[in-house]
Design an enzyme around this catalytic site. Sequence first.
Site, PDB file in Angstrom:
ATOM      1  N   GLY A  14       2.984  13.709   5.650  1.00  0.00           N
ATOM      2  CA  GLY A  14       3.894  14.080   4.563  1.00  0.00           C
ATOM      3  C   GLY A  14       3.190  13.825   3.243  1.00  0.00           C
ATOM      4  O   GLY A  14       1.963  13.857   3.152  1.00  0.00           O
ATOM      5  N   ARG A  15       4.003  13.548   2.214  1.00  0.00           N
ATOM      6  CA  ARG A  15       3.433  13.326   0.878  1.00  0.00           C
ATOM      7  C   ARG A  15       2.340  12.263   0.888  1.00  0.00           C
ATOM      8  O   ARG A  15       1.252  12.460   0.372  1.00  0.00           O
ATOM      9  CB  ARG A  15       4.537  12.816  -0.064  1.00  0.00           C
ATOM     10  CG  ARG A  15       5.458  13.844  -0.602  1.00  0.00           C
ATOM     11  CD  ARG A  15       6.274  13.185  -1.723  1.00  0.00           C
ATOM     12  NE  ARG A  15       7.382  14.003  -2.101  1.00  0.00           N
ATOM     13  CZ  ARG A  15       8.552  14.029  -1.469  1.00  0.00           C
ATOM     14  NH1 ARG A  15       8.758  13.243  -0.440  1.00  0.00           N
ATOM     15  NH2 ARG A  15       9.520  14.816  -1.871  1.00  0.00           N
ATOM     16  N   ILE A  16       2.676  11.099   1.458  1.00  0.00           N
ATOM     17  CA  ILE A  16       1.724   9.981   1.388  1.00  0.00           C
ATOM     18  C   ILE A  16       0.512  10.265   2.279  1.00  0.00           C
ATOM     19  O   ILE A  16      -0.637  10.052   1.868  1.00  0.00           O
ATOM     20  CB  ILE A  16       2.427   8.650   1.745  1.00  0.00           C
ATOM     21  CG1 ILE A  16       3.499   8.339   0.690  1.00  0.00           C
ATOM     22  CG2 ILE A  16       1.412   7.500   1.831  1.00  0.00           C
ATOM     23  CD1 ILE A  16       4.359   7.118   0.972  1.00  0.00           C
ATOM     24  N   ARG A  44       4.491  16.266  13.620  1.00  0.00           N
ATOM     25  CA  ARG A  44       5.290  17.130  14.488  1.00  0.00           C
ATOM     26  C   ARG A  44       4.903  18.595  14.296  1.00  0.00           C
ATOM     27  O   ARG A  44       4.783  19.347  15.227  1.00  0.00           O
ATOM     28  CB  ARG A  44       6.776  16.948  14.165  1.00  0.00           C
ATOM     29  CG  ARG A  44       7.435  15.895  15.040  1.00  0.00           C
ATOM     30  CD  ARG A  44       8.878  15.761  14.703  1.00  0.00           C
ATOM     31  NE  ARG A  44       9.075  15.508  13.279  1.00  0.00           N
ATOM     32  CZ  ARG A  44      10.239  15.246  12.714  1.00  0.00           C
ATOM     33  NH1 ARG A  44      11.311  15.217  13.454  1.00  0.00           N
ATOM     34  NH2 ARG A  44      10.351  15.016  11.432  1.00  0.00           N
ATOM     35  N   ARG A  54       5.875   1.122   7.920  1.00  0.00           N
ATOM     36  CA  ARG A  54       6.892   0.165   8.362  1.00  0.00           C
ATOM     37  C   ARG A  54       6.337  -0.649   9.522  1.00  0.00           C
ATOM     38  O   ARG A  54       5.703  -0.102  10.436  1.00  0.00           O
ATOM     39  CB  ARG A  54       8.163   0.892   8.827  1.00  0.00           C
ATOM     40  CG  ARG A  54       9.050   1.359   7.690  1.00  0.00           C
ATOM     41  CD  ARG A  54       9.682   0.196   6.919  1.00  0.00           C
ATOM     42  NE  ARG A  54      10.535   0.633   5.824  1.00  0.00           N
ATOM     43  CZ  ARG A  54      10.145   0.792   4.547  1.00  0.00           C
ATOM     44  NH1 ARG A  54       8.898   0.542   4.202  1.00  0.00           N
ATOM     45  NH2 ARG A  54      11.003   1.175   3.622  1.00  0.00           N
ATOM     46  N   GLU A  96       9.706  -8.760   8.951  1.00  0.00           N
ATOM     47  CA  GLU A  96       9.480  -9.268   7.586  1.00  0.00           C
ATOM     48  C   GLU A  96      10.619 -10.161   7.130  1.00  0.00           C
ATOM     49  O   GLU A  96      11.779  -9.846   7.435  1.00  0.00           O
ATOM     50  CB  GLU A  96       9.364  -8.077   6.612  1.00  0.00           C
ATOM     51  CG  GLU A  96       8.101  -7.304   6.804  1.00  0.00           C
ATOM     52  CD  GLU A  96       7.966  -6.126   5.832  1.00  0.00           C
ATOM     53  OE1 GLU A  96       8.651  -6.118   4.795  1.00  0.00           O
ATOM     54  OE2 GLU A  96       7.171  -5.241   6.127  1.00  0.00           O
ATOM     55  N   HIS A  98       3.775  -6.506   1.898  1.00  0.00           N
ATOM     56  CA  HIS A  98       4.545  -5.282   1.622  1.00  0.00           C
ATOM     57  C   HIS A  98       4.455  -4.911   0.131  1.00  0.00           C
ATOM     58  O   HIS A  98       5.467  -4.917  -0.581  1.00  0.00           O
ATOM     59  CB  HIS A  98       6.013  -5.469   2.048  1.00  0.00           C
ATOM     60  CG  HIS A  98       6.749  -4.176   2.207  1.00  0.00           C
ATOM     61  ND1 HIS A  98       7.771  -4.011   3.114  1.00  0.00           N
ATOM     62  CD2 HIS A  98       6.634  -2.971   1.577  1.00  0.00           C
ATOM     63  CE1 HIS A  98       8.242  -2.777   3.041  1.00  0.00           C
ATOM     64  NE2 HIS A  98       7.566  -2.127   2.109  1.00  0.00           N
ATOM     65  N   GLY A 127       2.636  -2.014  -1.058  1.00  0.00           N
ATOM     66  CA  GLY A 127       2.072  -0.671  -1.223  1.00  0.00           C
ATOM     67  C   GLY A 127       2.523   0.024  -2.493  1.00  0.00           C
ATOM     68  O   GLY A 127       1.741   0.702  -3.162  1.00  0.00           O
TER      69      GLY A 127
HETATM   70  C1  DGY Z   1       9.619   2.019   0.215  1.00  0.00           C
HETATM   71  O1  DGY Z   1       9.796   2.618  -0.841  1.00  0.00           O
HETATM   72  O2  DGY Z   1      10.017   2.440   1.306  1.00  0.00           O
HETATM   73  C2  DGY Z   1       8.907   0.713   0.147  1.00  0.00           C
HETATM   74  O3  DGY Z   1       8.417   0.352   1.389  1.00  0.00           O
HETATM   75  C3  DGY Z   1       9.866  -0.347  -0.364  1.00  0.00           C
HETATM   76  O4  DGY Z   1      11.094  -0.131   0.221  1.00  0.00           O
END
Ligand code: DGY
Length: 333
Positions: A165-167, A187, A249, A278, A296, A298
Amino acid sequence: MPARFRKFDHKPRVIVTRRLPQPVETRMAELFDVTLNLDDHPFTRAELAAAMAEAEVLAPTVTDVIDGELIRGAGPQLKLIANFGVGVDHIDLKAARERDITVTNTPGVLTDDTADMVMTLILAVTRRIFVGERLIREGRWTGWSPTGMLGHRIAGRRLGIVGMGRIGQAVAARARAFGLAIHYHNRHRLPKAVEAPLEATWWPTLDAMLERVDIVSLNCPETPETHHIINDARLRLMPRHAFLINVARGTLIDEAALVACLERRGIAGAALDVFEHEPRIHPRLLELPNVVLLPHMGSATYEARQEMGEKVITNIRVFADGHRPPDQVLDLY
Ligand code: DGY
C-alpha cells in the site's frame, strides 16, 4: 444520505484519550466542546467506557482497545470514533458499523516517516548500528580493526515487502535508491505503471517470496487474515541469512516463534518497532544480540503527529457539518 451524516446544531462533545501536540489541542478547544487528557495516562477500560457513555466523538489512539463490548455499551450519543493514527485494528469496526458509529483514521501524513523508519531499521540491523553504539557507551571500544564490527552490505540484496500500500510503496522507492531489488506480496498485483519504475516483482503467494528474499519488511495492516502472518512455518521458509523488519503491528508476527527462530539462528536478525503485547516485550527478545528493538516510533516526528492531529480535526469538523468525513474507514475485512 445515511442518518449518521447529520449536521450538529451545537459544538460536538469530543473526548481525547491521550495528549496530542499542543497546537492540535488548542485548535480542538476552540472548535469543539472538548475534554483533553492533560496528564496523558493511558485510559483504563473503565475510563474508556465512561468516555463512550458521554462523548459524541471519541478521539482515541492505538493504546485504546475499543472492542465490541465497549462499543455495544456506548451511549446512543456516540456517533464518531476519530482515531489518531492510521491503524484501526484496536477498534472493532464491525461492532461500530452495527451501532452506526462512523470510524475515521489519519492515512497519508505518516507514510514518509514510517518508510524512513523501515530503512533505518534495515540499516541498523544489517550494519549492527546499535551493537557499535553500545560498545562505545560501555567503554569497550579499543579502536579500529580490519575485522571489527562487520555487518552486511544491503546493495544487491532482495527486499520482500509484505503489503504494498502507501507505506510499502514508499519503502520500495527508498530501497531502490539503496540498490535493493524490490519484491512484494500483496493480495492484488499493482498496475504496471507503479511496478515498472520500482522494477518490482509480484509474488501471488507469500511462502514463495519468503524463500527467495534476503530482507522481509512487513507493511500490511493487522486483520484476521494477516494476524500471525509470520508464524513458525513461514519463519522456517526464510533463508538463514535473512532479516525480518516490522514497523506495522506486532501481532503480524507470532513473537514466541520468532524468538525461538532467532535463538536457533534460523534467520540472521530482526528489527522490530512494534510488539505483540505492547508495551510488554518478550523477555527473551531482550537477551538476543541480533535484534534491534524500538518503542513503536515509526510515525514519531513532530511533523507527522501535527498533521495526524489536523486530520482528526478535519474528520470531526466535516462529520459535524453533516458530510462523510474524508478518512472514513470502511469495514471491509
Ligand atoms: C498508526 O498510525 O497506526 C501508528 O502505528 C500509531 O497508531
